[in-house]
Design an enzyme around this catalytic site. Structure first.
Site, PDB file in Angstrom:
ATOM      1  N   ASP A 150       0.867  -1.172   0.000  1.00  0.00           N
ATOM      2  CA  ASP A 150       0.000   0.000   0.000  1.00  0.00           C
ATOM      3  C   ASP A 150       0.910   1.230   0.000  1.00  0.00           C
ATOM      4  OD1 ASP A 150      -2.287   1.699   0.497  1.00  0.00           O
ATOM      5  OD2 ASP A 150      -1.702   1.717   2.607  1.00  0.00           O
ATOM      6  N   ASP A 205      -0.112   5.011   1.145  1.00  0.00           N
ATOM      7  CA  ASP A 205      -0.289   5.920   2.276  1.00  0.00           C
ATOM      8  C   ASP A 205      -0.205   5.178   3.608  1.00  0.00           C
ATOM      9  OD1 ASP A 205      -2.511   8.485   0.960  1.00  0.00           O
ATOM     10  OD2 ASP A 205      -0.972   7.307  -0.018  1.00  0.00           O
TER      11      ASP A 205
END
Length: 213
Positions: free
Chosen positions: A13, A15
């Site tokens: 991922d 963020d």
């Protein structure tokens, strides 16, 4: 991406995983709506609301932010400790690194190559006359989209799913973590830690290196 086949694939991922920040909150700061959007982001990451619907409502709050503000946002991005070491270790071992994000290409297109990421996918923000229009351009990268990206990149590189590793922090990462051979909760919400194969406690991606095949 590296020339197929790769030995294995690591998908992160973006963020709060690849980087310390939540990019949508940084952009919202430019509109004076950072706190409002941060609260909505937290609820989405805990899995309390539908991600796509939440993202659309949060992007509406960005309407009117000038595209020129992306330079200020980029200046505030903080790579997660250990990220360069992890990516280097993956490459040294013949692996590939992908990043799939519910965030935005407008930021990731600069951050990902600077960190040595091989391939990445994210949402795009629609613009009009040099400002954000408050909508997402194209299909939203949601939980299903993240899982699909991991499958696609593994197939392109000749990597069986058993030799894939997914790293994430929010509910939106659970589907790709379930698809991967090993799903790692990193800096994660409680619901994600409960369902992950493994939990990494320290906010240091170098801690993942011993898990690489």
């Amino acid at each position: 991406m590296p020339v197929a086949p790769a030995r294995f694939l690591v998908v992160l991922d973006a963020d709060s995983t690849l980087i310390r920040n939540e990019v949508i909150e940084l952009i919202a700061d430019e509109a004076g709506r950072g706190a409002e959007v941060a609260a909505a982001t937290e609820a989405a990451m805990r899995g309390e609301v539908d991600f796509a619907s939440s993202l659309r409502s949060r992007v509406e709050a960005l309407e009117g932010v000038p595209v020129a503000a992306f330079a200020r946002v980029l200046a505030r991005i903080e790579p997660t400790p250990g990220v360069r070491e992890l990516i280097a270790a993956v490459h040294e071992r013949g692996g590939a690194v992908g990043v799939v994000s519910g965030g935005f290409h407008e930021i990731l297109d600069t951050v990902a190559p600077n960190l040595g990421v091989d391939v990445w996918r994210a949402n795009r923000l629609a613009t009009r006359d040099g400002v954000l229009s408050g909508t997402v351009d194209g299909a939203i990268v949601d939980a299903a989209g993240k899982a699909a990206a991991l499958r696609e990149w593994a197939d392109e590189n000749g990597v069986p799913l058993t030799r894939t590793l997914a790293i994430g922090d929010g509910a939106n990462d659970l589907e790709m973590m379930a698809v991967a051979g090993l799903g790692v909760a990193f800096n994660a919400k409680p619901a994600v830690r409960e369902r992950a194969d493994l939990v990494v406690g320290p906010v240091d991606l170098a801690e993942v290196i011993p898990l690489l095949p």
